[in-house]
Design a protein around this motif. Structure first.
Motif, mmCIF file in Angstrom:
data_model
loop_
_atom_site.group_PDB
_atom_site.id
_atom_site.type_symbol
_atom_site.label_atom_id
_atom_site.label_comp_id
_atom_site.label_asym_id
_atom_site.label_seq_id
_atom_site.Cartn_x
_atom_site.Cartn_y
_atom_site.Cartn_z
ATOM 1 N N THR A 84 0.650 -1.157 0.056
ATOM 2 C CA THR A 84 0.457 0.269 0.493
ATOM 3 C C THR A 84 0.752 1.320 -0.242
ATOM 4 O O THR A 84 1.077 1.648 -0.439
ATOM 5 C CB THR A 84 -0.923 -0.162 0.881
ATOM 6 O OG1 THR A 84 -1.492 -1.176 1.309
ATOM 7 C CG2 THR A 84 -1.999 1.267 1.189
ATOM 8 N N VAL A 115 -3.301 -0.231 -7.766
ATOM 9 C CA VAL A 115 -3.902 -1.717 -7.716
ATOM 10 C C VAL A 115 -3.214 -2.342 -6.588
ATOM 11 O O VAL A 115 -3.423 -3.398 -5.978
ATOM 12 C CB VAL A 115 -4.155 -2.045 -8.951
ATOM 13 C CG1 VAL A 115 -5.111 -2.047 -9.845
ATOM 14 C CG2 VAL A 115 -3.087 -3.073 -9.283
ATOM 15 N N PRO A 132 -2.113 -1.470 -3.144
ATOM 16 C CA PRO A 132 -2.778 -2.030 -2.207
ATOM 17 C C PRO A 132 -4.312 -2.754 -1.687
ATOM 18 O O PRO A 132 -3.711 -4.150 -1.076
ATOM 19 C CB PRO A 132 -4.214 -0.745 -1.954
ATOM 20 C CG PRO A 132 -3.699 0.522 -2.669
ATOM 21 C CD PRO A 132 -2.673 -0.054 -3.858
ATOM 22 N N ILE A 133 -4.311 -3.502 -3.294
ATOM 23 C CA ILE A 133 -5.320 -4.532 -3.813
ATOM 24 C C ILE A 133 -4.957 -5.880 -3.982
ATOM 25 O O ILE A 133 -5.037 -6.465 -3.256
ATOM 26 C CB ILE A 133 -6.023 -4.297 -4.654
ATOM 27 C CG1 ILE A 133 -7.323 -3.456 -4.344
ATOM 28 C CG2 ILE A 133 -7.045 -6.003 -5.391
ATOM 29 C CD1 ILE A 133 -7.764 -2.955 -5.662
ATOM 30 N N MET A 134 -3.135 -5.748 -4.208
ATOM 31 C CA MET A 134 -2.168 -6.753 -3.978
ATOM 32 C C MET A 134 -2.033 -7.510 -3.171
ATOM 33 O O MET A 134 -1.152 -8.670 -2.715
ATOM 34 C CB MET A 134 -1.013 -6.124 -5.153
ATOM 35 C CG MET A 134 -1.790 -5.506 -6.576
ATOM 36 S SD MET A 134 -0.002 -5.131 -7.243
ATOM 37 C CE MET A 134 -0.661 -5.083 -8.750
ATOM 38 N N GLU A 135 -2.078 -6.473 -1.490
ATOM 39 C CA GLU A 135 -1.544 -7.019 -0.807
ATOM 40 C C GLU A 135 -2.449 -8.234 0.067
ATOM 41 O O GLU A 135 -2.123 -9.492 0.620
ATOM 42 C CB GLU A 135 -2.155 -6.472 1.035
ATOM 43 C CG GLU A 135 -1.220 -4.899 0.217
ATOM 44 C CD GLU A 135 -0.548 -4.406 2.118
ATOM 45 O OE1 GLU A 135 -1.011 -5.392 2.771
ATOM 46 O OE2 GLU A 135 -0.867 -3.551 2.051
ATOM 47 N N VAL A 136 -3.805 -8.822 -0.429
ATOM 48 C CA VAL A 136 -4.131 -10.053 -0.414
ATOM 49 C C VAL A 136 -4.177 -10.549 -1.696
ATOM 50 O O VAL A 136 -4.771 -12.604 -1.546
ATOM 51 C CB VAL A 136 -5.931 -9.944 -0.688
ATOM 52 C CG1 VAL A 136 -6.471 -8.939 0.789
ATOM 53 C CG2 VAL A 136 -6.363 -9.070 -1.699
ATOM 54 N N MET A 142 -8.518 -12.283 -9.383
ATOM 55 C CA MET A 142 -9.999 -12.042 -8.081
ATOM 56 C C MET A 142 -11.182 -12.950 -8.277
ATOM 57 O O MET A 142 -12.025 -12.566 -8.002
ATOM 58 C CB MET A 142 -9.645 -10.569 -8.597
ATOM 59 C CG MET A 142 -8.587 -9.593 -8.042
ATOM 60 S SD MET A 142 -8.605 -10.079 -6.513
ATOM 61 C CE MET A 142 -9.668 -8.679 -5.917
#
Length: 194
Positions: free
Chosen positions: A62, A142, A144-148, A193
């Motif tokens: 993030t 994108v 920050p979304i890659m943390e999951v 996703m």
């Protein structure tokens, strides 16, 4: 004035030498060591962090995503040097963690440096610089979304590393390869996703 960085290993050396008296490495000291007008080295730095074990630390994707948007966004709008907020520049890690990551990255850096050279310069100037910066902003947005999504941050890191190296070495072939990496990264991300 800071000497211009021409290789990945030069950048790693500068980062390793940028700790303060308390053994911490701040983003501000890294920016100072790589140069305040150096968009390429900073994108490269973020890419290197995202391909290293540091990317597994909570919050790193993030934070790096925010930095990419700030740095590449300024390049996109034609700024000749960049600005970062003071609170971002004060972010720090222990020098020991940074040195471990640098040691891990040194062999691949030497390998990559052997292949860098100016070629296909048309792909790293003019409107293509804006395309590169736009794609970097998209990656940063994108992240920050890659943390999951496991390992997706590594693919984004590879693309940012390649774009940073392409800008530093004026290597248009590397920029083209980066476009392919981004395409694959977004395909993997979208697949995970679904």
């Amino acid at each position: 004035m800071t000497k211009e960085i021409n290789t990945l290993e030069e950048m790693l050396n500068r980062i390793g030498e940028s700790s303060d008296d308390e053994g911490r490495v701040t983003l501000g000291s890294i920016v100072e060591s790589v140069g305040g007008r150096s968009f390429g080295p900073l994108l490269l730095l973020i890419g290197v962090i995202m391909t290293s074990p540091l990317s597994g630390m909570p919050g790193i994707p993030t934070t790096m995503g925010i930095l990419v948007v700030l740095i590449a966004g300024q390049l996109l709008f034609g700024k000749d040097h960049f600005w970062l907020p003071r609170w971002v520049l004060k972010r720090s890690l222990e020098q020991q963690k940074i040195c471990k990551a640098i040691d891990w990255l040194r062999p691949p850096a030497r390998f990559v440096d052997r292949w860098l050279r100016p070629r296909l310069p048309a792909f790293v100037k003019g409107w293509r610089i804006h395309l590169i910066s736009f794609l970097c902003v998209a990656i940063g947005a994108v992240m920050p979304i890659m943390e999951v999504v496991p390992f997706s941050a590594h693919a984004a890191g590879l693309a940012l590393t390649a774009f940073g190296l392409a800008l530093i070495a004026r290597d248009g072939l590397l920029a083209l390869i980066s476009f392919l990496v981004i395409g694959l990264s977004f395909a993997v991300f979208a697949y995970n996703m679904i």
